[in-house]
Design a protein around this motif. Structure first.
Motif, PDB file in Angstrom:
ATOM      1  N   VAL A  70      -1.854   6.424 -17.193  1.00 45.01           N
ATOM      2  CA  VAL A  70      -1.056   5.199 -17.040  1.00 45.01           C
ATOM      3  C   VAL A  70      -0.554   5.060 -15.610  1.00 45.01           C
ATOM      4  O   VAL A  70      -0.603   3.967 -15.013  1.00 45.01           O
ATOM      5  N   VAL A  71      -0.093   6.154 -15.019  1.00 46.27           N
ATOM      6  CA  VAL A  71       0.415   6.111 -13.640  1.00 46.27           C
ATOM      7  C   VAL A  71      -0.718   5.772 -12.664  1.00 46.27           C
ATOM      8  O   VAL A  71      -0.533   4.966 -11.729  1.00 46.27           O
ATOM      9  N   LEU A  72      -1.882   6.363 -12.866  1.00 48.12           N
ATOM     10  CA  LEU A  72      -3.015   6.078 -11.983  1.00 48.12           C
ATOM     11  C   LEU A  72      -3.432   4.608 -12.076  1.00 48.12           C
ATOM     12  O   LEU A  72      -3.743   3.975 -11.054  1.00 48.12           O
ATOM     13  N   VAL A  73      -3.448   4.071 -13.280  1.00 44.48           N
ATOM     14  CA  VAL A  73      -3.786   2.656 -13.444  1.00 44.48           C
ATOM     15  C   VAL A  73      -2.740   1.777 -12.754  1.00 44.48           C
ATOM     16  O   VAL A  73      -3.083   0.801 -12.062  1.00 44.48           O
ATOM     17  N   ALA A  74      -1.461   2.133 -12.909  1.00 42.74           N
ATOM     18  CA  ALA A  74      -0.402   1.362 -12.248  1.00 42.74           C
ATOM     19  C   ALA A  74      -0.562   1.428 -10.729  1.00 42.74           C
ATOM     20  O   ALA A  74      -0.422   0.415 -10.029  1.00 42.74           O
ATOM     21  N   GLY A  75      -0.878   2.610 -10.215  1.00 39.83           N
ATOM     22  CA  GLY A  75      -1.105   2.742  -8.778  1.00 39.83           C
ATOM     23  C   GLY A  75      -2.273   1.904  -8.310  1.00 39.83           C
ATOM     24  O   GLY A  75      -2.227   1.286  -7.232  1.00 39.83           O
ATOM     25  N   ALA A  76      -3.335   1.860  -9.118  1.00 35.87           N
ATOM     26  CA  ALA A  76      -4.512   1.071  -8.750  1.00 35.87           C
ATOM     27  C   ALA A  76      -4.206  -0.418  -8.735  1.00 35.87           C
ATOM     28  O   ALA A  76      -4.731  -1.162  -7.897  1.00 35.87           O
ATOM     29  N   VAL A  77      -3.354  -0.871  -9.658  1.00 34.24           N
ATOM     30  CA  VAL A  77      -2.966  -2.294  -9.692  1.00 34.24           C
ATOM     31  C   VAL A  77      -2.194  -2.655  -8.419  1.00 34.24           C
ATOM     32  O   VAL A  77      -2.455  -3.690  -7.783  1.00 34.24           O
ATOM     33  N   LEU A 102       0.826  -1.211   0.000  1.00 40.06           N
ATOM     34  CA  LEU A 102       0.000   0.000   0.000  1.00 40.06           C
ATOM     35  C   LEU A 102       0.859   1.260   0.000  1.00 40.06           C
ATOM     36  O   LEU A 102       0.499   2.265  -0.627  1.00 40.06           O
ATOM     37  N   LEU A 103       2.008   1.226   0.698  1.00 37.85           N
ATOM     38  CA  LEU A 103       2.939   2.358   0.641  1.00 37.85           C
ATOM     39  C   LEU A 103       3.426   2.566  -0.790  1.00 37.85           C
ATOM     40  O   LEU A 103       3.479   3.707  -1.283  1.00 37.85           O
ATOM     41  N   TRP A 119      -2.155  18.583   1.450  1.00 36.57           N
ATOM     42  CA  TRP A 119      -0.705  18.400   1.484  1.00 36.57           C
ATOM     43  C   TRP A 119      -0.135  17.946   0.154  1.00 36.57           C
ATOM     44  O   TRP A 119       1.026  18.177  -0.138  1.00 36.57           O
ATOM     45  N   GLY A 120      -0.889  17.245  -0.620  1.00 31.81           N
ATOM     46  CA  GLY A 120      -0.393  16.769  -1.901  1.00 31.81           C
ATOM     47  C   GLY A 120       0.539  15.575  -1.754  1.00 31.81           C
ATOM     48  O   GLY A 120       0.272  14.637  -1.002  1.00 31.81           O
ATOM     49  N   VAL A 121       1.668  15.624  -2.442  1.00 29.34           N
ATOM     50  CA  VAL A 121       2.603  14.488  -2.464  1.00 29.34           C
ATOM     51  C   VAL A 121       3.072  14.094  -1.064  1.00 29.34           C
ATOM     52  O   VAL A 121       3.096  12.894  -0.733  1.00 29.34           O
ATOM     53  N   PRO A 122       3.474  15.031  -0.178  1.00 28.50           N
ATOM     54  CA  PRO A 122       3.857  14.606   1.176  1.00 28.50           C
ATOM     55  C   PRO A 122       2.730  13.867   1.899  1.00 28.50           C
ATOM     56  O   PRO A 122       2.986  12.952   2.683  1.00 28.50           O
ATOM     57  N   GLY A 123       1.484  14.253   1.630  1.00 30.89           N
ATOM     58  CA  GLY A 123       0.358  13.569   2.248  1.00 30.89           C
ATOM     59  C   GLY A 123       0.267  12.113   1.852  1.00 30.89           C
ATOM     60  O   GLY A 123      -0.068  11.241   2.666  1.00 30.89           O
ATOM     61  N   TRP A 124       0.575  11.822   0.579  1.00 27.76           N
ATOM     62  CA  TRP A 124       0.587  10.433   0.127  1.00 27.76           C
ATOM     63  C   TRP A 124       1.621   9.633   0.906  1.00 27.76           C
ATOM     64  O   TRP A 124       1.376   8.480   1.295  1.00 27.76           O
ATOM     65  N   LEU A 125       2.797  10.216   1.134  1.00 28.26           N
ATOM     66  CA  LEU A 125       3.848   9.506   1.853  1.00 28.26           C
ATOM     67  C   LEU A 125       3.486   9.297   3.311  1.00 28.26           C
ATOM     68  O   LEU A 125       3.800   8.245   3.897  1.00 28.26           O
ATOM     69  N   VAL A 126       2.820  10.278   3.908  1.00 32.00           N
ATOM     70  CA  VAL A 126       2.352  10.110   5.293  1.00 32.00           C
ATOM     71  C   VAL A 126       1.323   8.983   5.366  1.00 32.00           C
ATOM     72  O   VAL A 126       1.363   8.132   6.266  1.00 32.00           O
ATOM     73  N   VAL A 140       3.227   5.643  -6.086  1.00 32.03           N
ATOM     74  CA  VAL A 140       2.892   5.669  -7.514  1.00 32.03           C
ATOM     75  C   VAL A 140       1.792   6.686  -7.785  1.00 32.03           C
ATOM     76  O   VAL A 140       1.869   7.478  -8.737  1.00 32.03           O
ATOM     77  N   PHE A 141       0.750   6.676  -6.962  1.00 29.82           N
ATOM     78  CA  PHE A 141      -0.327   7.651  -7.142  1.00 29.82           C
ATOM     79  C   PHE A 141       0.215   9.086  -7.084  1.00 29.82           C
ATOM     80  O   PHE A 141      -0.222   9.957  -7.843  1.00 29.82           O
TER      81      PHE A 141
END
Length: 432
Positions: free
Chosen positions: A307-314, A286-287, A369-376, A292-293
């Motif tokens: 393409v990136v969103l689909v890869a993240g969903a996979v 999940l991390l 937060w954007g990208v940092p929020g994804w990492l959190v 990827v998202f």
């Protein structure tokens, strides 16, 4: 996809899966149309619909434990039939509701009956399937659920396309009938003896601190649910150049993947030790999906963002299936015999916690937060997955001679529902 890829081998497990398939068809149609029906057709303000649903699920979650205890004490088959009928009645009442207070009452009945039905089904499964085969059966049930939701969502899409009042009403009638048929199918199952609970031991799960901690950690991992339904749609709309239709494509990808691969993913989860390992791997997966998202907002062209969103969903659905398999084994493996309904009712509150707290948390992390929020968010997944091991060991020590032994890896138990058992019929699903 053949029937055997979705349904478990013939017997009580297949009857349970058939009941799941029937009501998930109606629910899939209901989920994609209900919000617009209540706002556009009934005329309720969106804020009042949201408030009503939040209150309803809070009530349903709070009553999940006593309703699960009721299923244990009165017999889970009768309780499951009763709750399915109550759900059918609640959905049918939506056909005639025209104002807020009747709506609030009906959705409270709906959410309460759904919580009770979920707990009673788990107690029923525990009474009909040997412990070593429960995770495999639950994997089949999850595949069945997703297949039904996908087809039902397509039916609901037809109602949305028509945009007519009669189209919406047909969806609600379909959902009401689906739960009625579900009750009839559940009634075909063998009875499970009710449990006689000792005096003074009412709602013991509320004092089981290790199990409460496990439920909380599981709720953190269940943030993956509002991530798909809310977090990613907001991210796509606010932070990426991808078209909004990709949200629907990601939902379809998720449901089809779970229907096709959940049984395969759950094959190796047969003990608390293997379950903890699956949950730990799910945290890292999940991390990775969060990372990827986050890349989809890197100023890439539209096609690259898609393409990136689909890869993240996979990657995300792979983590979801690992977590589901491990979570089922842990939730069942640590519930004392005779209290499956009560404990599963409590364990199921993690879904409500995730769905209630998730929107606020995901909006703050991803949109603000954007990208940092994804990492959190990814860090939360990893932290909860690694904390699950010590929590399960703590719970195992409080259950000497029972769950604790399941933390040691050993020979796999063989049951009629073991997906690795030759001749069980599970191999034809392509999981091996």
């Amino acid at each position: 996809m053949t029937t055997h890829r979705i349904l478990p081998p013939a017997g009580p497990a297949r009857v349970l899966a058939s009941a799941q398939l029937v009501n998930s068809l109606g629910d899939g149609a209901y989920y994609v149309t209900s919000a617009l029906y209540f706002t556009s057709v009934v005329g309720l303000a969106p804020e009042r619909v949201g408030l009503g649903l939040t209150l309803a699920w809070a009530v349903g979650s709070g009553l999940g434990v006593p309703l699960g205890r009721l299923a244990d004490r009165r017999g889970p088959r009768g309780a499951a039939v009763l709750f399915a009928l109550a759900t059918s009645g609640a959905v049918a009442s939506f056909l005639v509701i025209r104002s807020f207070w009747p709506f609030l009452l009906a959705v409270c009945v709906y959410a309460t009956a759904q919580s009770g039905l979920a707990a009673a089904r788990q107690a029923l499964l525990a009474g009909l399937v040997e412990p070593g085969g429960r995770t495999a059966v639950l994997a089949h049930l999850q595949s069945t659920l997703n297949a039904g939701l996908a087809v039902g969502a397509g039916i609901g899409g037809l109602a949305l396309y028509s945009g007519t009042r009669s189209g919406y009403l047909a969806v609600f009638a379909l959902d009401a009938v689906s739960f009625l048929v579900c009750a009839l199918v559940l009634a075909r199952l063998p009875g499970v003896q009710p449990v006689v609970v000792e005096r003074g031991s009412a709602l013991a799960v509320l004092g089981d601190r290790p199990y409460a901690l496990i439920t909380l950690l599981n709720a953190v991992l269940l943030l993956r649910m509002p991530l798909l339904s809310l977090g990613i749609p907001l991210w796509v709309g606010e932070r990426t150049e991808a078209p909004e239709w990709v949200v629907s494509a990601l939902f379809v990808l998720n449901t089809v993947a779970v229907a096709a691969f959940q049984v395969r993913t759950a094959r190796g989860v047969t003990s608390l030790g293997t379950a903890v390992g699956a949950v730990r791997r799910s945290g890292w997966t999940l991390l990775a999906s969060c990372a990827v998202f986050a890349l989809s907002a890197a100023g890439v062209p539209v096609w690259a963002a898609v393409v990136v969103l689909v890869a993240g969903a996979v990657v995300q659905v792979a983590g979801e299936m690992l977590h589901s398999a491990g979570s089922w084994q842990i939730g069942f493996g640590l519930a004392p015999d005779g209290r499956i309904g009560e404990y599963q009712g409590f364990y199921g509150t993690g879904v409500t916690v995730a769905r209630t707290a998730g929107p606020l948390l995901l909006t703050a992390l991803l949109v603000t937060w954007g990208v940092p929020g994804w990492l959190v968010l990814g860090g939360l997944f990893v932290g909860a997955s690694y904390a699950m091991g010590p929590a399960v060991r703590w719970a195992g020590r409080s259950r000497p001679g029972n769950a604790g032994s399941g933390l040691r890896r050993g020979p796999r138990p063989r049951t009629p529902y073991d997906p690795a058992e030759p001749g069980s019929g599970a191999r034809v699903n392509g999981a091996g």
